[in-house]
Design an enzyme around this catalytic site. Sequence first.
Site, mmCIF file in Angstrom:
data_model
loop_
_atom_site.group_PDB
_atom_site.id
_atom_site.type_symbol
_atom_site.label_atom_id
_atom_site.label_comp_id
_atom_site.label_asym_id
_atom_site.label_seq_id
_atom_site.Cartn_x
_atom_site.Cartn_y
_atom_site.Cartn_z
ATOM 1 N N SER A 140 -69.722 14.924 -8.275
ATOM 2 C CA SER A 140 -69.223 14.143 -7.149
ATOM 3 C C SER A 140 -68.432 12.962 -7.680
ATOM 4 O O SER A 140 -68.924 12.189 -8.502
ATOM 5 C CB SER A 140 -70.398 13.656 -6.294
ATOM 6 N N LYS A 182 -64.458 12.198 -2.597
ATOM 7 C CA LYS A 182 -64.661 11.424 -1.379
ATOM 8 C C LYS A 182 -63.311 11.165 -0.713
ATOM 9 O O LYS A 182 -62.313 10.879 -1.398
ATOM 10 C CB LYS A 182 -65.339 10.097 -1.705
ATOM 11 N N ASP A 193 -65.587 15.199 0.860
ATOM 12 C CA ASP A 193 -66.723 14.583 1.542
ATOM 13 C C ASP A 193 -66.234 13.367 2.313
ATOM 14 O O ASP A 193 -65.760 12.389 1.720
ATOM 15 C CB ASP A 193 -67.788 14.184 0.522
ATOM 16 N N ASP A 203 -74.340 17.026 6.336
ATOM 17 C CA ASP A 203 -75.163 16.260 5.402
ATOM 18 C C ASP A 203 -75.970 15.242 6.197
ATOM 19 O O ASP A 203 -77.129 15.471 6.543
ATOM 20 C CB ASP A 203 -74.243 15.586 4.377
ATOM 21 N N LYS A 261 -80.764 17.368 1.071
ATOM 22 C CA LYS A 261 -81.181 16.270 0.207
ATOM 23 C C LYS A 261 -82.660 16.014 0.452
ATOM 24 O O LYS A 261 -83.069 15.787 1.602
ATOM 25 C CB LYS A 261 -80.363 15.005 0.478
ATOM 26 N N GLY A 304 -76.701 14.968 -3.819
ATOM 27 C CA GLY A 304 -77.198 13.921 -4.696
ATOM 28 C C GLY A 304 -77.162 12.558 -4.038
ATOM 29 O O GLY A 304 -76.343 12.297 -3.148
#
Length: 368
Positions: A136, A164, A189, A239, A263, A291
């Site tokens: 990430s 991101k 993301d 998420d 998660k 994560g």
Amino acid sequence: MKIQEISLRHLKMRMRSPFATSFGTMQDKEFLLLEAKSVNGHIGWGESVAFDTPWYTEETVKTNWHMLEDFIIPAVINRELEHPDQITCLLSSIRKNNMAKSALEGAVWDLYSKEKGISLTRALGGNKGKIEVGVSIGIQKTIDDLLQLIDRYTAKGYKRMKVKIKPGWDLEVIREIRKNFPEVPLMADANSAYTLNDTDLFKSLDEYGLMMIEQPLAANDFIDHAKLQKQITTPICLDESIHSYEDARIAIELKACQIINIKIGRVGGLTEARRIHNLCKDNKIPVWCGGMLEAGIGRAHNIALTTLSNFILPGDTAGSSHYWEKDIIYPEVVVENGYINVPDHPGIGYEPNRETIRQFTLNEKIFS
């Protein structure tokens, strides 16, 4: 299995480099570490993944300490337990506070595995000897900086890149990545930074062959995610929306996503994570392990969870050195050509480095 003593520690560790998302930038990671000792002398470890500010969920390091000290630890200590699944029932009267619950439950799972003399992987029902991992990458100062990082991580063999995005750092960024890395497995993301008014943007992203767009809309927007998924071909991954089995069931029923990120801390622990995994497997929804910038204890739990069969997409469990100059476990988590070898020792399979833990500890309290 009876827990006779629990140590709760507040740690602060500096990351190798700042990590930026649409929410903000983090350089120092504060977190809680929980050590549970049984009457038989075995020790289990858990890690809270809450941040020091409530930008990801409403939980923080301080609220987790309060919940653990005043409610969660007293509900569990000195009780006879046959299995970690019982923790869910014991804590059922406490609403939400999933990350606080998960810290203790993770320690109990580790302790249970050690009492049984088996790995946490085996205790959960996993069967992989190694797992695929991605990386990430936070928002960078320039697109060139981002491209250099992708080049570096691609050379190291990571199996996918997650970048991101946020308004003003999205379409051009993805376009340049694809121009320079046309074949790299890539996902974006958004961390809830957009609304349905941005549907045209997501339609434009369809042409770049993304594995998925993670959490484009607000956490409570199941219906809007379903509307958006109907209008774009790129799979939506949820998420922040998924805090429980029931959330996952609703998302699947509404067709709000095609992929789910699990998660452990966000859903309240390994027991609930495994239930969500099984639900998704039954509904042919692939999952992957997200994560939370974990230190070694939390990272070890992620590795064990990822050995379950429906974790078919590379997760965010990068190696220790990706985040830390020095981790709190030994050996540290190492990625070799995009894979992590799963330890088969009892429990999480890694030993906490007590000297390093002491070095980063700000506060500690022992319960008995």
